[in-house]
Write a protein that holds these residues in place. Structure first.
Motif, PDB file in Angstrom:
ATOM      1  N   THR A 300      55.610  62.284  12.782  1.00 16.15           N
ATOM      2  CA  THR A 300      56.414  61.825  13.918  1.00 16.15           C
ATOM      3  C   THR A 300      56.949  63.044  14.679  1.00 16.15           C
ATOM      4  OG1 THR A 300      58.453  61.923  12.652  1.00 16.15           O
ATOM      5  CG2 THR A 300      57.279  59.803  12.599  1.00 16.15           C
ATOM      6  N   LEU A 301      57.506  62.783  15.826  1.00 17.61           N
ATOM      7  CA  LEU A 301      58.153  63.850  16.604  1.00 17.61           C
ATOM      8  C   LEU A 301      59.284  64.485  15.788  1.00 17.61           C
ATOM      9  CD1 LEU A 301      58.848  65.416  19.210  1.00 17.61           C
ATOM     10  CD2 LEU A 301      60.117  63.410  19.989  1.00 17.61           C
ATOM     11  N   ALA A 302      60.067  63.649  15.117  1.00 20.78           N
ATOM     12  CA  ALA A 302      61.198  64.174  14.334  1.00 20.78           C
ATOM     13  C   ALA A 302      60.692  65.099  13.232  1.00 20.78           C
ATOM     14  CB  ALA A 302      62.005  63.017  13.748  1.00 20.78           C
ATOM     15  N   ASP A 346      51.043  60.220  21.972  1.00 15.36           N
ATOM     16  CA  ASP A 346      51.219  60.365  20.530  1.00 15.36           C
ATOM     17  C   ASP A 346      50.999  61.824  20.093  1.00 15.36           C
ATOM     18  OD1 ASP A 346      51.384  59.479  17.761  1.00 15.36           O
ATOM     19  OD2 ASP A 346      49.218  59.815  17.720  1.00 15.36           O
ATOM     20  N   ILE A 347      49.897  62.414  20.548  1.00 11.17           N
ATOM     21  CA  ILE A 347      49.555  63.785  20.130  1.00 11.17           C
ATOM     22  C   ILE A 347      50.598  64.772  20.629  1.00 11.17           C
ATOM     23  CG2 ILE A 347      47.862  65.653  20.452  1.00 11.17           C
ATOM     24  CD1 ILE A 347      46.879  63.479  18.533  1.00 11.17           C
ATOM     25  N   SER A 348      51.033  64.578  21.847  1.00  7.50           N
ATOM     26  CA  SER A 348      52.006  65.497  22.430  1.00  7.50           C
ATOM     27  C   SER A 348      53.302  65.520  21.605  1.00  7.50           C
ATOM     28  CB  SER A 348      52.255  65.060  23.867  1.00  7.50           C
ATOM     29  OG  SER A 348      53.477  65.491  24.306  1.00  7.50           O
ATOM     30  N   ASP A 349      53.652  64.386  21.010  1.00  7.01           N
ATOM     31  CA  ASP A 349      54.838  64.333  20.142  1.00  7.01           C
ATOM     32  C   ASP A 349      54.625  65.059  18.816  1.00  7.01           C
ATOM     33  OD1 ASP A 349      56.357  62.858  21.837  1.00  7.01           O
ATOM     34  OD2 ASP A 349      56.125  60.943  20.775  1.00  7.01           O
ATOM     35  N   ARG A 350      53.413  64.994  18.281  1.00 13.19           N
ATOM     36  CA  ARG A 350      53.237  65.339  16.861  1.00 13.19           C
ATOM     37  C   ARG A 350      52.539  66.671  16.601  1.00 13.19           C
ATOM     38  NH1 ARG A 350      50.261  62.198  13.626  1.00 13.19           N
ATOM     39  NH2 ARG A 350      48.951  61.124  15.148  1.00 13.19           N
ATOM     40  N   LEU A 351      52.018  67.300  17.672  1.00 19.14           N
ATOM     41  CA  LEU A 351      51.176  68.488  17.448  1.00 19.14           C
ATOM     42  C   LEU A 351      52.008  69.772  17.330  1.00 19.14           C
ATOM     43  CD1 LEU A 351      47.752  69.238  18.892  1.00 19.14           C
ATOM     44  CD2 LEU A 351      49.538  70.914  19.351  1.00 19.14           C
TER      45      LEU A 351
END
Ligand SMILES: Cc1ncc(COP(=O)(O)O)c(C=O)c1O
Length: 384
Positions: A300-302, A346-351
């Motif tokens: 997740t982003l967090a 989604d990717i922008s949050d998690r990469l």
């Protein structure tokens, strides 16, 4: 930071070359070293014409001029890219139409392009993220079916291949970066690769402030004058001299970056197998990457933010990107979406990108792997 995200490397004769350029008495563009760089790129990549520019941004700007767009024309591109991909076309009055990326290689999803094509579509900007090729067969087939131009944004992709062909040499034009974070560098720097002869003559003019100065220097006209739009896109000989020395070590640099990439991939494999992180595919049958960039996907982003903070506390600099262009202030003003954006968002949050550069030692790579592993040993944040 004990382990920076990037460390630019001097590889050999950079400073000798620069002193030699000075001794030759020619420091503006298109002298001895620029010609050597053009020749190296043309031979090594197999493109018709290579033109050094002051940046990949400059090369993209030139490509957009050469596409001869009129206001309202549309250019299809991923939203998950650097701003310059879109800016170049917006400067011509064109509208970037953003398409989602594939979850596996994070490149434009070629299956979504056809639905984004309208009567105003003129070009596709294919960005090879992390030096991994887009599905160029599909992109080129769509382009030829709809009479579109293809500009490859190969900023990250020098010496990466798709079905044996160098990236940047497959579309009508290709744009390369030699920014200090790239595999081979000149501080700032870039190149425009011209793969279609139709654009060659105009490219020279656009790069030389809209003049036919290049023809004048070759003795083809007896004076030079303003013949088209253009700007100053050529780098100085000092930049070319530095770059020429880097080219001499290209194989060594790519081999080392690929080795670092594989070390990360192997060392983090257990975390991926446990479902704690996702890793990029180890390899592809039809394309070879250049070890430009290594990323992990957190759950997740967090978790990504916590992981980056954990690494930072241990002196390791990791980096995330991109803010998707469709949701950026300028992207929403000048562009529009041409598909859903589920994967991009989604990717922008998690990469998270881990340190990778020519001079990083195996021990430093292992320290990064250990720090990531330690983070997950302390918590149990599964991807699932
Ligand atoms: C995909 C992409 N396009 C364009 C650029 C711009 O390159 P430059 O910094 O050489 O202008 C970059 C730079 O990071 C990039 O990653």
């Amino acid at each position: 930071m004990k382990i920076p995200f990037n460390k630019p490397a001097v590889l050999g004769a950079e400073f000798d070359n620069m002193a030699d350029a000075l001794a030759r008495g020619h420091l503006s563009g298109d002298g001895y070293y620029t010609k050597r760089c053009h020749h190296w790129l043309e031979q090594r990549l197999g493109c018709r014409h290579a033109l050094l520019t002051h940046s990949c941004t400059g090369a993209l700007d030139m490509a957009a001029i050469l596409c001869d767009l009129v206001p309202g024309d549309e250019v299809i591109m991923p939203s998950y890219t650097f701003v310059s991909t879109a800016n170049a076309f917006v400067l011509r009055g064109a509208v970037p139409v953003f398409v989602d990326i594939r979850a596996d290689n994070l490149n434009i999803d070629e299956r979504l392009i056809a639905a984004a094509i309208t009567p105003r579509t003129r070009a596709i900007a294919a960005v090879h993220y992390a030096g991994v090729a887009c599905d160029m067969d599909a992109v080129m087939a769509l382009a030829s079916r709809h009479n579109l131009l293809v500009v490859e944004d190969a900023a990250q992709a020098l010496l990466a291949t798709y079905r044996g062909r160098n990236l940047g040499t497959i579309g009508h034009m290709g744009c390369i970066s030699f920014h200090e974070t790239k595999n081979l560098i000149s501080g700032e720097g870039g190149a425009l690769l011209i793969n279609d002869e139709r654009f060659a003559e105009r490219a020279e003019v656009v790069r030389e402030k809209g003049t036919n100065r290049s023809r004048f220097l070759r003795g083809e006209v007896d004076k030079y004058t303003w013949v088209d739009i253009g700007s100053s896109y050529l780098p100085s000989e000092l930049v070319a001299a530095f770059l020429d020395a880097q080219f001499a070590h290209a194989d060594e640099v790519i081999a080392r970056r690929r080795a670092v990439w594989r070390r990360y991939h192997g060392g983090l494999g257990a975390l991926a197998a446990a479902g704690l992180i996702e890793l990029p595919p180890a390899s592809y049958d039809d394309r070879q990457a250049n070890g430009h960039l290594f990323h992990v996907l957190a759950a997740t982003l967090a978790t990504r933010l916590a992981l980056a903070a954990h690494l930072k506390a241990r002196g390791i600099h990791s980096v995330s990107h991109y803010v998707p262009l469709h949701s950026s202030p300028a992207g929403s003003k000048w562009g529009r979406v041409g598909s859903g954006m589920k994967v991009t968002d989604d990717i922008s949050d998690r990469l998270l990108r881990l340190p990778i550069y020519f001079g990083i030692s195996d021990a430093e790579v292992d320290a990064v792997i250990d720090a990531v592993s330690q983070f997950y040993a302390r918590r149990n944040t599964s991807i699932a």
